[in-house]
Design a protein around this motif. Structure first.
Motif, PDB file in Angstrom:
ATOM      1  N   ASN A  59      21.015  45.354  36.042  1.00 32.55           N
ATOM      2  CA  ASN A  59      20.495  44.886  37.319  1.00 32.55           C
ATOM      3  C   ASN A  59      19.985  43.462  37.200  1.00 32.55           C
ATOM      4  N   HIS A  60      19.665  42.869  38.335  1.00 30.43           N
ATOM      5  CA  HIS A  60      19.141  41.504  38.382  1.00 30.43           C
ATOM      6  C   HIS A  60      17.960  41.363  37.413  1.00 30.43           C
ATOM      7  N   GLY A  61      18.025  40.371  36.536  1.00 22.82           N
ATOM      8  CA  GLY A  61      16.946  40.085  35.589  1.00 22.82           C
ATOM      9  C   GLY A  61      16.917  40.954  34.353  1.00 22.82           C
ATOM     10  N   GLU A  62      17.663  42.014  34.321  1.00 25.62           N
ATOM     11  CA  GLU A  62      17.670  42.923  33.176  1.00 25.62           C
ATOM     12  C   GLU A  62      18.514  42.329  32.052  1.00 25.62           C
ATOM     13  N   SER A  63      18.019  42.439  30.797  1.00 25.46           N
ATOM     14  CA  SER A  63      18.776  41.865  29.684  1.00 25.46           C
ATOM     15  C   SER A  63      18.764  42.731  28.432  1.00 25.46           C
ATOM     16  N   VAL A 123      28.877  38.131  36.207  1.00 29.16           N
ATOM     17  CA  VAL A 123      27.708  38.269  37.068  1.00 29.16           C
ATOM     18  C   VAL A 123      28.137  38.201  38.525  1.00 29.16           C
ATOM     19  N   MET A 124      27.356  38.836  39.375  1.00 26.53           N
ATOM     20  CA  MET A 124      27.650  38.853  40.803  1.00 26.53           C
ATOM     21  C   MET A 124      26.977  37.646  41.458  1.00 26.53           C
ATOM     22  N   LYS A 125      27.781  36.652  41.791  1.00 30.24           N
ATOM     23  CA  LYS A 125      27.309  35.469  42.505  1.00 30.24           C
ATOM     24  C   LYS A 125      27.524  35.699  43.998  1.00 30.24           C
ATOM     25  N   ALA A 126      27.083  34.765  44.824  1.00 28.58           N
ATOM     26  CA  ALA A 126      27.202  34.897  46.278  1.00 28.58           C
ATOM     27  C   ALA A 126      28.657  35.038  46.720  1.00 28.58           C
ATOM     28  N   TRP A 129      32.269  38.250  41.820  1.00 26.74           N
ATOM     29  CA  TRP A 129      32.067  38.365  40.376  1.00 26.74           C
ATOM     30  C   TRP A 129      32.628  37.138  39.676  1.00 26.74           C
ATOM     31  N   LYS A 130      31.838  36.576  38.759  1.00 28.45           N
ATOM     32  CA  LYS A 130      32.225  35.373  38.016  1.00 28.45           C
ATOM     33  C   LYS A 130      32.011  35.588  36.527  1.00 28.45           C
ATOM     34  N   LEU A 131      32.950  35.108  35.734  1.00 28.68           N
ATOM     35  CA  LEU A 131      32.836  35.157  34.288  1.00 28.68           C
ATOM     36  C   LEU A 131      31.877  34.062  33.826  1.00 28.68           C
ATOM     37  N   VAL A 132      30.878  34.431  33.006  1.00 34.94           N
ATOM     38  CA  VAL A 132      29.912  33.442  32.526  1.00 34.94           C
ATOM     39  C   VAL A 132      29.875  33.368  30.989  1.00 34.94           C
ATOM     40  N   TRP A 133      30.539  34.326  30.317  1.00 32.38           N
ATOM     41  CA  TRP A 133      30.543  34.317  28.847  1.00 32.38           C
ATOM     42  C   TRP A 133      31.808  34.999  28.360  1.00 32.38           C
TER      43      TRP A 133
END
Length: 136
Positions: A59-63, A123-126, A129-133
């Motif tokens: 979820n948002h902020g979870e790591s 990650v889910m951007k506005a 879904w976008k690849l970030v890593w």
């Protein structure tokens, strides 16, 4: 690229913007031309055989990941993941891919099902879904 969000982490290097990514790709293509070779996608010489996919949804902020070492995630990759999550705290899907490559030109098989060969983090951007890593 439309499906990448920046900063983008690629095999240990961090690309800050799309412009930096484009500049780097242009330089690599120019270098290949100067050397008289054509830049090609070597992966097209193989069939990719996926042995296993493991998905972690956060979820948002979870790591935090449950038992990451049980899934072949190294301490170094955990540190990179935490860094990625600082840049991109949105809802996340971490994908571990265990795959082999079967050559289309010979009987040779590379890779096996023993370790996570690739790590992808979306990650889910506005705008979706976008690849970030990406880690290989």
């Amino acid at each position: 690229m439309a499906d990448i969000a920046y900063p983008f982490n690629n095999n240990g290097s961090r690309v800050k913007t799309a412009e930096d990514d484009s500049t780097e790709n242009t330089m690599l293509e120019e270098e290949a031309r100067r050397e008289g070779r054509k830049k090609k996608n070597k992966l097209r010489q193989y069939s990719v055989v996926i042995h296993k996919l493991t998905l972690f949804e956060l979820n948002h902020g979870e790591s935090s990941l449950i038992n990451p070492k049980d899934h072949g995630i190294t301490e170094q990759n955990i540190e990179r993941f935490l860094s990625v999550r600082k840049d991109h705290p949105e809802r996340c899907c971490l994908v571990l891919v265990r795959a082999g490559l079967e050559s289309l030109q010979s009987k040779k098989i590379e890779g096996d099902a023993s370790d996570a060969d690739m790590i992808l983090c979306y990650v889910m951007k506005a705008d979706g879904w976008k690849l970030v890593w990406f880690e290989k």
